[in-house]
Design a protein around this motif. Sequence first.
Motif, PDB file in Angstrom:
ATOM      1  N   ASN B  47      -9.613   1.313   4.503  1.00 44.46           N
ATOM      2  CA  ASN B  47      -9.423   2.180   3.335  1.00 44.46           C
ATOM      3  C   ASN B  47      -9.359   3.651   3.728  1.00 44.46           C
ATOM      4  N   SER B  50      -5.772   4.038   5.204  1.00 46.20           N
ATOM      5  CA  SER B  50      -4.725   4.131   4.175  1.00 46.20           C
ATOM      6  C   SER B  50      -5.033   5.231   3.165  1.00 46.20           C
ATOM      7  N   ILE B  52      -7.251   5.797   1.008  1.00 52.68           N
ATOM      8  CA  ILE B  52      -7.826   5.520  -0.309  1.00 52.68           C
ATOM      9  C   ILE B  52      -9.174   6.242  -0.409  1.00 52.68           C
ATOM     10  N   PRO B  72      -2.408   9.193  -0.251  1.00 49.15           N
ATOM     11  CA  PRO B  72      -2.290   7.752  -0.001  1.00 49.15           C
ATOM     12  C   PRO B  72      -0.887   7.190  -0.220  1.00 49.15           C
ATOM     13  N   HIS B  73      -0.129   7.750  -1.181  1.00 49.83           N
ATOM     14  CA  HIS B  73       1.178   7.155  -1.445  1.00 49.83           C
ATOM     15  C   HIS B  73       2.213   7.541  -0.395  1.00 49.83           C
ATOM     16  N   ALA B  76       2.713   4.800   3.422  1.00 51.65           N
ATOM     17  CA  ALA B  76       3.690   3.743   3.684  1.00 51.65           C
ATOM     18  C   ALA B  76       4.953   4.312   4.321  1.00 51.65           C
ATOM     19  N   ARG B  82      -0.381  -2.354   4.951  1.00 50.29           N
ATOM     20  CA  ARG B  82      -1.623  -3.103   5.054  1.00 50.29           C
ATOM     21  C   ARG B  82      -1.642  -4.326   4.144  1.00 50.29           C
ATOM     22  N   LEU B 101       9.128  -4.376  -4.132  1.00 52.54           N
ATOM     23  CA  LEU B 101       8.305  -3.190  -4.382  1.00 52.54           C
ATOM     24  C   LEU B 101       7.893  -2.531  -3.067  1.00 52.54           C
ATOM     25  N   HIS B 104       9.593   0.453  -1.793  1.00 49.30           N
ATOM     26  CA  HIS B 104       9.491   1.674  -2.590  1.00 49.30           C
ATOM     27  C   HIS B 104       9.532   2.941  -1.743  1.00 49.30           C
ATOM     28  N   ALA B 105       8.878   2.881  -0.594  1.00 48.57           N
ATOM     29  CA  ALA B 105       8.818   4.071   0.260  1.00 48.57           C
ATOM     30  C   ALA B 105      10.211   4.481   0.743  1.00 48.57           C
ATOM     31  N   LYS B 107      12.937   4.319  -1.187  1.00 47.45           N
ATOM     32  CA  LYS B 107      13.847   4.514  -2.321  1.00 47.45           C
ATOM     33  C   LYS B 107      14.485   5.897  -2.250  1.00 47.45           C
ATOM     34  N   ARG B 164       4.872  -8.804   2.315  1.00 50.73           N
ATOM     35  CA  ARG B 164       5.020  -7.544   1.586  1.00 50.73           C
ATOM     36  C   ARG B 164       4.766  -6.361   2.511  1.00 50.73           C
ATOM     37  N   ALA B 165       3.742  -6.496   3.359  1.00 51.70           N
ATOM     38  CA  ALA B 165       3.455  -5.414   4.292  1.00 51.70           C
ATOM     39  C   ALA B 165       4.629  -5.221   5.258  1.00 51.70           C
ATOM     40  N   THR B 168       7.798  -3.087   4.229  1.00 49.61           N
ATOM     41  CA  THR B 168       7.814  -1.626   4.239  1.00 49.61           C
ATOM     42  C   THR B 168       8.372  -1.093   5.557  1.00 49.61           C
TER      43      THR B 168
END
Lengths: 379, 252
Positions: B47, B50, B52, B72-73, B76, B82, B101, B104-105, B107, B164-165, B168
């Motif tokens: 955490n 990343s 958080i 944090p955003h 990625a 992660r 999703l 997203h990074a 886009k 999903r990880a 990215t």
Amino acid sequence: MRFLFKTSYNQDVGLFRDKVDLFWYSLLGVAALGLPLLMSTYYVTEISLVLIYAICGISLMVLVGYTGLVSLGHAAFLGIGAYAHGYFLKIGIPWIPSVAMAVVITTACGLIVGLPALRMTGIYLTIATLAFALIIQEVFNHWTAVTQGFDGLPVAMPVIFGISVSKANFYYLCLFFLVLSLWLTRNLLRSPTGRAWVAIRDSEIAAQSMGVHLAIYKSIAFAYSAGLMGLAGALYAHKISHLAPDIFNILLSINFLLLVIVGGLGSLHGTIFGAIFVVLLPPIISILRDEIPASLGAAATSTGIAAIGAIGKAIGGFLAKPGVEAGILGLILVLVILLEPLGIYGRWVKIRVFFSTFPMYKRATFKRQKSYMKSERLR
Amino acid sequence: MSLFQADNLSINFGGIKAVDGVTFDVAKGEVFTIIGPNGAGKTTIFNLVSRIYEPSGGRLVFDGNDITQVPPHKIAALGIARTFQNIELFEHATLLQNLLLARHAHKTSGFFSELLFLPSVRRKELEHREAVEKVIEFLDLQQYRDSFIVNLPYGVRKVTELARALCTNPKLLLLDEPSSGLNVEETEDMAFWIQDIKNLLGITVLMVEHDMKLVSAVSDRVLALNYGRPIATGTPSEVQSHPDVVRAYLGG
Ligand SMILES: Nc1ncnc2c1ncn2[C@@H]1O[C@H](COP(=O)(O)OP(=O)(O)OP(=O)(O)O)[C@@H](O)[C@H]1O
Ligand SMILES: [Mg+2]
């Protein structure tokens, strides 16, 4: 059962899954266009209300159903849109710019209300929106220069490019804006923005770690939702033709929430089902109120059992009591959440699958896997 | 050459020093594993990485840049992805949407072009889809593509998180207990995939894991942690036989 064979990525990106879907939606479109020819003007204006409510439904669906932010103040946005539009028309601004400005103003209000949403979650946010709605209602009451307070603000039927729109044609105007709203919203939902909303709804921490800026996407959701509500408000002003502050009360906000939950959270189809439901409910209750005592009374005279007539009168009397209608709304809301969390749309999907797989339908098709523990620590 | 460095990393929760002066570096292309008893602070390190959590001291360096202040955003997009110990998938979306999703990074479209779904948006969507489809193939998830996550069994969800990880396009992959809750067979699959990720995709892996068999099979180096403090570093067998580590696990 129809199997969908995909041969191109475009099929998942497109508006319709395949030609069969396109066919059914076109048929629906033709039916919607032909409807006014088959009905009296009275019913056509009632259906216009369904269309306006459906736009409200899309607005709240974006926020509640897709982004997971619950608002109890959306009637206020409807009011802001309606009053802004009514006022601009009064001071002589043409129809199209007036609607556009009403939408811009409500969008801006949505952004401002959305700001606390960046810090608050769950019930606290809902309470904040409720407080906002109460404040706005006071503003409607007291800012008489614009709203004319309790004297009310009359709004005539729209005049667009010098052509005045009849009640029957108003239906087409509403239909146009509903289709436009559906299209725009669907566009967002199939783009990164829509996925970001869904991600925020289901797991903020994961969304963030995948690169979603929570504050920005929550603000966009609020602003977009409010903007749609403003559009609906402008149309609603024409529909009710006379704006008064107490129209935009909390019961209306609850009605919108009922609309999206009964319709089915997380589906655009649900907004249409929900709108039909919410518009039909009050007349059904009032019909029951009159019909039950009358028919049971008739049964009592024909059978000679007086008790039946008494029961009928009691039910009728109960339904006529103030507050009972709100109670019924609440009861329906609870039952839907308990029994069919996916709402009417979920039920519709099940019925469709039942017929398309008959006689092989398995109830277990829709049984969910048990859900797994999720850490609350990071929420 | 090191890809990632944690330098004297610390964080307190009230009185608890959950992570207390942890220093380690992860070399490019290796699998680096953090082990330790429950509550040792392993997830907390993730955490922190990343972003958080805000560290109360220390520095994070990734690819030569200090990322201690990065929001944090933005992590990625830098190339750090992660998974989560308690599966944090988007449950009421399909597997495909979950993976998309993760793009997203990458886009490029703005709000209004998406509102009108301009051709540029469509083109980019197809590109994302292609990238996602490669990962689906890599992890053998084809049959679940259109399933909603709520309907998927636990084992598949674990793999979906990994997928999903990967979507990215990370340089550094953080895996928080990839084998927890999996049966023996699924754990073996996971071991193969982690090796493939390292060898075929060339992605560096930072992992937290309890299953020592998996740790020994895939890790190049291991760091053992207890009460937020590092107690041993080295190869899997060195760390496993280290007296402090044995004592930590036996609660001595
Ligand atoms: N947000 C938080 N607030 C307060 N304390 C926390 C928080 N996050 C972690 N902790 C505490 O920090 C310590 C380390 O927790 P952490 O989750 O990192 O353990 P872990 O090594 O991942 O354990 P496990 O093997 O059980 O996953 C624990 O004592 C935990 O209670
Ligand atoms: Mg942990």
